[in-house]
Design a protein around this motif. Structure first.
Motif, mmCIF file in Angstrom:
data_model
loop_
_atom_site.group_PDB
_atom_site.id
_atom_site.type_symbol
_atom_site.label_atom_id
_atom_site.label_comp_id
_atom_site.label_asym_id
_atom_site.label_seq_id
_atom_site.Cartn_x
_atom_site.Cartn_y
_atom_site.Cartn_z
ATOM 1 N N THR A 42 30.557 -2.599 53.838
ATOM 2 C CA THR A 42 30.073 -3.820 54.493
ATOM 3 C C THR A 42 29.076 -4.544 53.598
ATOM 4 O OG1 THR A 42 30.381 -2.799 56.655
ATOM 5 C CG2 THR A 42 28.977 -4.736 56.573
ATOM 6 N N VAL A 43 28.223 -3.787 52.948
ATOM 7 C CA VAL A 43 27.236 -4.374 52.031
ATOM 8 C C VAL A 43 27.958 -4.986 50.834
ATOM 9 C CG1 VAL A 43 25.279 -3.872 50.512
ATOM 10 C CG2 VAL A 43 25.400 -2.821 52.788
ATOM 11 N N GLN A 44 28.928 -4.266 50.287
ATOM 12 C CA GLN A 44 29.675 -4.790 49.141
ATOM 13 C C GLN A 44 30.453 -6.056 49.514
ATOM 14 O OE1 GLN A 44 29.537 -3.948 45.855
ATOM 15 N NE2 GLN A 44 27.782 -2.785 46.622
ATOM 16 N N GLN A 45 30.974 -6.092 50.732
ATOM 17 C CA GLN A 45 31.673 -7.298 51.197
ATOM 18 C C GLN A 45 30.711 -8.484 51.227
ATOM 19 O OE1 GLN A 45 33.326 -6.957 55.131
ATOM 20 N NE2 GLN A 45 34.598 -8.773 54.882
ATOM 21 N N MET A 46 29.475 -8.251 51.678
ATOM 22 C CA MET A 46 28.469 -9.316 51.700
ATOM 23 C C MET A 46 28.185 -9.805 50.279
ATOM 24 S SD MET A 46 25.029 -10.317 51.157
ATOM 25 C CE MET A 46 24.301 -8.758 50.718
ATOM 26 N N TRP A 47 27.960 -8.865 49.362
ATOM 27 C CA TRP A 47 27.683 -9.267 47.974
ATOM 28 C C TRP A 47 28.863 -10.052 47.400
ATOM 29 C CZ3 TRP A 47 23.071 -9.664 46.367
ATOM 30 C CH2 TRP A 47 22.077 -8.749 46.699
ATOM 31 N N ASN A 48 30.084 -9.623 47.699
ATOM 32 C CA ASN A 48 31.273 -10.294 47.169
ATOM 33 C C ASN A 48 31.485 -11.681 47.760
ATOM 34 O OD1 ASN A 48 31.948 -8.208 45.413
ATOM 35 N ND2 ASN A 48 33.110 -7.130 46.982
ATOM 36 N N SER A 49 30.857 -11.961 48.892
ATOM 37 C CA SER A 49 31.008 -13.278 49.518
ATOM 38 C C SER A 49 30.075 -14.330 48.916
ATOM 39 C CB SER A 49 30.759 -13.174 51.025
ATOM 40 O OG SER A 49 29.380 -12.957 51.291
ATOM 41 N N ILE A 50 29.165 -13.910 48.066
ATOM 42 C CA ILE A 50 28.199 -14.841 47.477
ATOM 43 C C ILE A 50 28.856 -15.594 46.317
ATOM 44 C CG2 ILE A 50 25.989 -15.043 46.256
ATOM 45 C CD1 ILE A 50 25.139 -12.486 47.805
ATOM 46 N N PRO A 51 28.863 -16.932 46.386
ATOM 47 C CA PRO A 51 29.412 -17.705 45.265
ATOM 48 C C PRO A 51 28.606 -17.444 43.995
ATOM 49 C CG PRO A 51 29.057 -19.091 47.199
ATOM 50 C CD PRO A 51 28.406 -17.772 47.476
ATOM 51 N N ARG A 52 29.323 -17.316 42.884
ATOM 52 C CA ARG A 52 28.664 -17.023 41.607
ATOM 53 C C ARG A 52 29.544 -17.456 40.454
ATOM 54 N NH1 ARG A 52 29.416 -11.043 42.661
ATOM 55 N NH2 ARG A 52 30.358 -11.635 44.618
ATOM 56 N N LYS A 53 28.926 -17.598 39.311
ATOM 57 C CA LYS A 53 29.674 -17.980 38.109
ATOM 58 C C LYS A 53 30.174 -16.766 37.343
ATOM 59 C CE LYS A 53 27.421 -22.404 37.550
ATOM 60 N NZ LYS A 53 26.531 -23.248 36.786
ATOM 61 N N GLY A 54 29.439 -15.649 37.443
ATOM 62 C CA GLY A 54 29.816 -14.444 36.712
ATOM 63 C C GLY A 54 30.264 -13.338 37.645
ATOM 64 N N ASN A 55 30.277 -12.115 37.126
ATOM 65 C CA ASN A 55 30.691 -10.964 37.924
ATOM 66 C C ASN A 55 29.678 -10.606 39.000
ATOM 67 O OD1 ASN A 55 33.066 -10.631 36.508
ATOM 68 N ND2 ASN A 55 32.156 -9.233 35.030
ATOM 69 N N THR A 56 28.408 -10.822 38.701
ATOM 70 C CA THR A 56 27.324 -10.474 39.605
ATOM 71 C C THR A 56 26.504 -11.729 39.883
ATOM 72 O OG1 THR A 56 27.217 -8.278 38.607
ATOM 73 C CG2 THR A 56 25.323 -8.962 39.889
ATOM 74 N N PRO A 57 26.117 -11.959 41.141
ATOM 75 C CA PRO A 57 25.293 -13.137 41.402
ATOM 76 C C PRO A 57 23.923 -13.014 40.730
ATOM 77 C CG PRO A 57 25.564 -11.822 43.415
ATOM 78 C CD PRO A 57 26.397 -11.194 42.350
ATOM 79 N N THR A 58 23.430 -14.120 40.254
ATOM 80 C CA THR A 58 22.074 -14.148 39.715
ATOM 81 C C THR A 58 21.100 -14.260 40.881
ATOM 82 O OG1 THR A 58 21.994 -16.554 39.578
ATOM 83 C CG2 THR A 58 22.861 -15.371 37.638
ATOM 84 N N LEU A 59 19.833 -14.055 40.612
ATOM 85 C CA LEU A 59 18.828 -14.213 41.653
ATOM 86 C C LEU A 59 18.870 -15.631 42.206
ATOM 87 C CD1 LEU A 59 16.475 -13.200 43.359
ATOM 88 C CD2 LEU A 59 14.953 -13.787 41.449
#
Length: 74
Positions: A42-59
């Motif tokens: 569930t936590v990973q799904q939340m992180w994956n829903s964040i729009p981002r330019k790279g693999n990991t969202p920036t702060l």
């Protein structure tokens, strides 16, 4: 999110805690990096829903997402 606005928030947090905005940012980035490692699906799904330019969202991307989500609340 207006970066200038986020920088003001960092400055306010820094002033309250007698530290620098750079240190506040560093601590927030460290906490975020730790949270990204949470294996809960569930936590990973939340992180994956964040729009981002790279693999990991920036702060900044994460904060923009949170501010946008908060704006949707009544």
């Amino acid at each position: 999110m207006e970066k200038h606005g986020f920088e003001q928030i960092l400055q306010q947090i820094a002033a309250i805690n007698s530290t620098s905005p750079a240190e506040v940012r560093r601590q927030m980035e460290s906490a975020m990096a730790s949270a990204l490692q949470n294996p809960d699906p569930t936590v990973q799904q939340m992180w994956n829903s964040i729009p981002r330019k790279g693999n990991t969202p920036t702060l900044d991307e994460f904060m923009e997402y949170l501010i946008d989500q908060n704006a949707l609340l009544p």
